[in-house]
Design a protein around this motif. Structure first.
Motif, PDB file in Angstrom:
ATOM      1  N   ARG A 105       0.777  -1.269  -0.019  1.00  0.00           N
ATOM      2  CA  ARG A 105      -0.015  -0.056   0.082  1.00  0.00           C
ATOM      3  C   ARG A 105       0.938   1.367  -0.111  1.00  0.00           C
ATOM      4  O   ARG A 105       0.679   2.116  -0.757  1.00  0.00           O
ATOM      5  N   THR A 106       2.028   1.362   0.572  1.00  0.00           N
ATOM      6  CA  THR A 106       2.751   2.453   1.095  1.00  0.00           C
ATOM      7  C   THR A 106       4.117   2.697  -0.018  1.00  0.00           C
ATOM      8  O   THR A 106       4.546   3.794   0.178  1.00  0.00           O
ATOM      9  N   CYS A 107       4.393   1.605  -0.338  1.00  0.00           N
ATOM     10  CA  CYS A 107       5.652   1.791  -0.871  1.00  0.00           C
ATOM     11  C   CYS A 107       5.893   1.152  -2.541  1.00  0.00           C
ATOM     12  O   CYS A 107       6.671   1.807  -3.257  1.00  0.00           O
ATOM     13  N   SER A 108       4.957   0.189  -2.801  1.00  0.00           N
ATOM     14  CA  SER A 108       5.245  -0.211  -4.411  1.00  0.00           C
ATOM     15  C   SER A 108       4.539   0.544  -5.253  1.00  0.00           C
ATOM     16  O   SER A 108       5.012   0.290  -6.541  1.00  0.00           O
ATOM     17  N   GLY A 109       3.556   1.553  -4.951  1.00  0.00           N
ATOM     18  CA  GLY A 109       3.224   2.491  -5.940  1.00  0.00           C
ATOM     19  C   GLY A 109       4.535   3.133  -6.515  1.00  0.00           C
ATOM     20  O   GLY A 109       4.472   3.404  -7.717  1.00  0.00           O
ATOM     21  N   CYS A 110       5.479   3.419  -5.949  1.00  0.00           N
ATOM     22  CA  CYS A 110       6.626   4.090  -6.505  1.00  0.00           C
ATOM     23  C   CYS A 110       7.853   3.102  -6.516  1.00  0.00           C
ATOM     24  O   CYS A 110       8.478   3.135  -7.756  1.00  0.00           O
ATOM     25  N   HIS A 111       8.101   2.134  -5.695  1.00  0.00           N
ATOM     26  CA  HIS A 111       9.132   1.156  -5.787  1.00  0.00           C
ATOM     27  C   HIS A 111       8.479  -0.276  -6.372  1.00  0.00           C
ATOM     28  O   HIS A 111       8.593  -1.190  -5.802  1.00  0.00           O
ATOM     29  N   GLY A 112       7.812  -0.067  -7.499  1.00  0.00           N
ATOM     30  CA  GLY A 112       7.251  -1.176  -8.245  1.00  0.00           C
ATOM     31  C   GLY A 112       7.176  -0.780  -9.623  1.00  0.00           C
ATOM     32  O   GLY A 112       7.325   0.204 -10.232  1.00  0.00           O
ATOM     33  N   ASP A 157       4.789  13.781   0.790  1.00  0.00           N
ATOM     34  CA  ASP A 157       3.721  14.191   0.114  1.00  0.00           C
ATOM     35  C   ASP A 157       3.041  13.246  -0.934  1.00  0.00           C
ATOM     36  O   ASP A 157       2.331  13.618  -1.789  1.00  0.00           O
ATOM     37  N   ALA A 158       3.311  12.047  -0.673  1.00  0.00           N
ATOM     38  CA  ALA A 158       2.993  10.744  -1.442  1.00  0.00           C
ATOM     39  C   ALA A 158       1.338  10.525  -1.143  1.00  0.00           C
ATOM     40  O   ALA A 158       1.060   9.866  -2.050  1.00  0.00           O
ATOM     41  N   GLY A 159       0.934  10.984  -0.271  1.00  0.00           N
ATOM     42  CA  GLY A 159      -0.460  10.532   0.096  1.00  0.00           C
ATOM     43  C   GLY A 159      -0.623   9.159   0.666  1.00  0.00           C
ATOM     44  O   GLY A 159      -1.820   8.724   0.426  1.00  0.00           O
ATOM     45  N   VAL A 160       0.344   8.506   0.975  1.00  0.00           N
ATOM     46  CA  VAL A 160       0.295   7.273   1.563  1.00  0.00           C
ATOM     47  C   VAL A 160       0.776   7.180   2.718  1.00  0.00           C
ATOM     48  O   VAL A 160       1.683   5.927   2.884  1.00  0.00           O
ATOM     49  N   ALA A 161       0.545   8.015   3.688  1.00  0.00           N
ATOM     50  CA  ALA A 161       1.378   7.741   5.017  1.00  0.00           C
ATOM     51  C   ALA A 161       0.982   6.743   5.619  1.00  0.00           C
ATOM     52  O   ALA A 161      -0.068   5.966   5.672  1.00  0.00           O
ATOM     53  N   GLY A 191       6.700   2.611 -11.174  1.00  0.00           N
ATOM     54  CA  GLY A 191       6.585   3.773 -10.430  1.00  0.00           C
ATOM     55  C   GLY A 191       7.932   4.788 -10.596  1.00  0.00           C
ATOM     56  O   GLY A 191       8.619   4.440 -11.220  1.00  0.00           O
ATOM     57  N   LEU A 192       7.803   5.816  -9.869  1.00  0.00           N
ATOM     58  CA  LEU A 192       8.807   6.958  -9.652  1.00  0.00           C
ATOM     59  C   LEU A 192      10.145   6.058  -9.372  1.00  0.00           C
ATOM     60  O   LEU A 192      11.108   6.634 -10.131  1.00  0.00           O
ATOM     61  N   GLU A 193      10.287   5.037  -8.507  1.00  0.00           N
ATOM     62  CA  GLU A 193      11.441   4.478  -8.271  1.00  0.00           C
ATOM     63  C   GLU A 193      11.518   2.787  -8.661  1.00  0.00           C
ATOM     64  O   GLU A 193      11.818   2.258  -7.627  1.00  0.00           O
ATOM     65  N   ALA A 194      11.014   2.501  -9.838  1.00  0.00           N
ATOM     66  CA  ALA A 194      10.702   1.483 -10.311  1.00  0.00           C
ATOM     67  C   ALA A 194      12.138   0.561 -10.322  1.00  0.00           C
ATOM     68  O   ALA A 194      12.186  -0.504 -10.198  1.00  0.00           O
ATOM     69  N   ALA A 202      16.628  -7.813   1.399  1.00  0.00           N
ATOM     70  CA  ALA A 202      18.080  -7.273   0.820  1.00  0.00           C
ATOM     71  C   ALA A 202      18.804  -6.013   1.342  1.00  0.00           C
ATOM     72  O   ALA A 202      19.653  -5.676   1.405  1.00  0.00           O
ATOM     73  N   ARG A 203      17.731  -5.089   1.407  1.00  0.00           N
ATOM     74  CA  ARG A 203      17.965  -3.801   1.902  1.00  0.00           C
ATOM     75  C   ARG A 203      17.272  -3.121   3.261  1.00  0.00           C
ATOM     76  O   ARG A 203      16.787  -2.061   3.329  1.00  0.00           O
ATOM     77  N   LYS A 204      17.224  -4.251   3.952  1.00  0.00           N
ATOM     78  CA  LYS A 204      16.305  -3.967   5.335  1.00  0.00           C
ATOM     79  C   LYS A 204      17.010  -2.654   6.214  1.00  0.00           C
ATOM     80  O   LYS A 204      16.204  -2.019   6.814  1.00  0.00           O
ATOM     81  N   THR A 205      18.358  -2.560   6.196  1.00  0.00           N
ATOM     82  CA  THR A 205      19.033  -1.616   6.969  1.00  0.00           C
ATOM     83  C   THR A 205      18.526  -0.318   6.168  1.00  0.00           C
ATOM     84  O   THR A 205      18.226   0.578   7.179  1.00  0.00           O
ATOM     85  N   ASP A 206      18.648   0.057   4.860  1.00  0.00           N
ATOM     86  CA  ASP A 206      18.196   1.114   4.441  1.00  0.00           C
ATOM     87  C   ASP A 206      16.554   1.336   4.617  1.00  0.00           C
ATOM     88  O   ASP A 206      16.323   2.530   4.786  1.00  0.00           O
ATOM     89  N   VAL A 207      16.103   0.496   4.460  1.00  0.00           N
ATOM     90  CA  VAL A 207      14.346   0.696   4.588  1.00  0.00           C
ATOM     91  C   VAL A 207      14.141   0.902   6.094  1.00  0.00           C
ATOM     92  O   VAL A 207      13.164   1.855   6.398  1.00  0.00           O
TER      93      VAL A 207
END
Ligand code: HEC
Length: 115
Positions: free
Chosen positions: A48-55, A91-95, A58-61, A73-78
């Motif tokens: 719901r909150t990440c995959s719209g951009c990181h998918g 400002d993504a509207g998915v707080a 998305g902006l960060e596909a 694999a990136r749990k520390t960054d997450v």
């Protein structure tokens, strides 16, 4: 060095738009078993909150966060991004709700298990 650190702290605390307590210091100190479940609890929050951009499309596909292995694999960054209230972008509207944030942080502190 000390003077510039003090200056940054001063500037941040003086800025009325960014209250010092805007991002909670709520990292669980340790993993309380049972850890939240990836499939039942965490995956829906990421979707719901990440995959719209990181998918796909998305902006960060290019940095996908959808599957367990992509997140693990990136749990520390997450953890850094979520705990610091940097992601999802404000400002993504998915707080994240308080409950979603708590589940996600708890799962990350537990080492991001595939459970
Ligand atoms: C509105 C789109 C959007 C949403 C929603 C979003 N992100 Fe991001 N994310 C970005 C962008 C854009 C960047 C790159 C920002 C930069 O480099 O300054 C980024 C960067 C990151 C990074 C750092 C780069 C990396 O892959 O190591 C992480 C980690 C991250 N996001 C995790 C998340 C997580 C977890 C969520 C959901 C809780 C999320 N993001 C939701 C757009 C988004």
């Amino acid at each position: 060095m000390r003077a510039s650190t003090a200056m940054v702290v001063l500037l941040l605390s003086a800025c009325p738009d960014v209250p010092a307590d805007a991002c909670p210091s709520d990292l669980p100190p340790s993993c309380l078993m049972p850890a939240p479940s990836w499939s039942a609890d965490v995956s829906p929050v990421i979707s719901r909150t990440c995959s719209g951009c990181h998918g796909p499309n998305g902006l960060e596909a290019a940095r996908p966060y959808g599957t367990w292995s992509e997140v693990e694999a990136r749990k520390t960054d997450v953890l850094f991004q979520v705990y610091g209230c940097l992601m999802p972008l404000p400002d993504a509207g998915v707080a994240l709700s308080a409950g979603e944030r708590a589940v996600l942080l708890h799962w990350l502190v537990c080492g991001a298990p595939n459970n």
